[in-house]
Each structure stands twice: as structure tokens, then as C-alpha cells.
Motif scaffolding. Structure first.
Motif, PDB file in Angstrom:
ATOM      1  N   ARG A 100      35.287  33.599  43.251  1.00 27.85           N
ATOM      2  CA  ARG A 100      35.993  32.434  43.782  1.00 27.85           C
ATOM      3  C   ARG A 100      37.115  31.961  42.869  1.00 27.85           C
ATOM      4  NH1 ARG A 100      35.878  26.847  43.571  1.00 27.85           N
ATOM      5  NH2 ARG A 100      36.395  25.851  45.547  1.00 27.85           N
ATOM      6  N   ASN A 101      36.837  31.830  41.583  1.00 29.42           N
ATOM      7  CA  ASN A 101      37.851  31.318  40.657  1.00 29.42           C
ATOM      8  C   ASN A 101      39.055  32.247  40.569  1.00 29.42           C
ATOM      9  OD1 ASN A 101      36.416  29.024  40.078  1.00 29.42           O
ATOM     10  ND2 ASN A 101      35.433  29.909  38.275  1.00 29.42           N
ATOM     11  N   PHE A 102      38.799  33.555  40.532  1.00 27.87           N
ATOM     12  CA  PHE A 102      39.904  34.501  40.468  1.00 27.87           C
ATOM     13  C   PHE A 102      40.703  34.484  41.764  1.00 27.87           C
ATOM     14  CE2 PHE A 102      41.819  38.711  40.984  1.00 27.87           C
ATOM     15  CZ  PHE A 102      42.599  38.734  39.840  1.00 27.87           C
ATOM     16  N   ALA A 103      40.022  34.369  42.891  1.00 29.66           N
ATOM     17  CA  ALA A 103      40.714  34.315  44.182  1.00 29.66           C
ATOM     18  C   ALA A 103      41.600  33.066  44.273  1.00 29.66           C
ATOM     19  CB  ALA A 103      39.708  34.339  45.328  1.00 29.66           C
ATOM     20  N   LEU A 104      41.100  31.942  43.766  1.00 24.29           N
ATOM     21  CA  LEU A 104      41.908  30.720  43.756  1.00 24.29           C
ATOM     22  C   LEU A 104      43.116  30.861  42.839  1.00 24.29           C
ATOM     23  CD1 LEU A 104      39.143  27.969  43.764  1.00 24.29           C
ATOM     24  CD2 LEU A 104      40.696  28.566  45.626  1.00 24.29           C
ATOM     25  N   LEU A 105      42.926  31.477  41.685  1.00 26.22           N
ATOM     26  CA  LEU A 105      44.029  31.723  40.766  1.00 26.22           C
ATOM     27  C   LEU A 105      45.075  32.623  41.412  1.00 26.22           C
ATOM     28  CD1 LEU A 105      45.215  31.522  37.859  1.00 26.22           C
ATOM     29  CD2 LEU A 105      43.940  33.604  37.373  1.00 26.22           C
ATOM     30  N   TRP A 106      44.622  33.702  42.050  1.00 27.70           N
ATOM     31  CA  TRP A 106      45.509  34.645  42.703  1.00 27.70           C
ATOM     32  C   TRP A 106      46.275  33.977  43.846  1.00 27.70           C
ATOM     33  CZ3 TRP A 106      45.922  37.110  47.473  1.00 27.70           C
ATOM     34  CH2 TRP A 106      46.709  38.247  47.492  1.00 27.70           C
TER      35      TRP A 106
END
Length: 86
Positions: free
Chosen positions: A8-14
């Protein structure tokens, strides 16, 4: 390839980076258009494009030299990133 996007965190960053890049691209088009709409002058529109482009070109050239010479292991900020900086 998209397995990292399940985090989730990486997807939000991306996604945030994608939105930011789209906004930057839109601004590159919108500023000269707006200047032309205000002034009706091709010369001033060209000056707006040059004023928008030249700093990015000049600063990215110098920044590339400094980043290549910069030892990231000596930087105190590298402690924030932990093993990712190695």
C-alpha cells in the motif's frame, strides 16, 4: 513486475509521483498558453518558454556532476534510508 504495487505505501508513493509528473507536464504546456492568451505576443510566449526551460537544463547539468561525485555513505541523511543506501 507489479508485485511491488501490492504494498500500500509503495503504491501510494508511486501514484503520488505519477500525479506530480502529470502536473509538471501540464504546467509546461499551460504557462506558455496562458502567457499567449494574456498578451497575444509570440515573442513573450517564447520568452516564457525559455524562462521555464533554461533553469532546468542548466541546473540539471550541474546537479548531475555533484550527484556523481557525492558519496552517499558519508551523508547523515543516509541513516534515514538504512539498508537501501548501500
Amino acid at each position: 513486475m507489479f508485485a511491488a504495487l501490492k504494498k500500500r505505501n509503495f503504491a501510494l508513493l508511486w501514484l503520488g509521483q505519477l500525479v506530480s509528473m502529470c502536473g509538471d507536464a501540464l504546467l509546461i504546456i499551460a504557462v506558455p498558453y496562458y502567457v499567449y492568451q494574456l498578451t497575444g505576443s509570440v515573442l513573450q510566449t517564447g520568452i516564457a518558454v525559455i524562462a521555464e526551460t533554461v533553469p532546468a537544463v542548466l541546473l540539471s547539468s550541474f546537479a548531475g556532476v555533484f550527484v556523481d561525485r557525492w558519496n552517499r555513505r558519508d551523508d547523515s541523511c543516509s541513516y534515514l534510508y538504512g539498508p537501501c543506501s548501500w
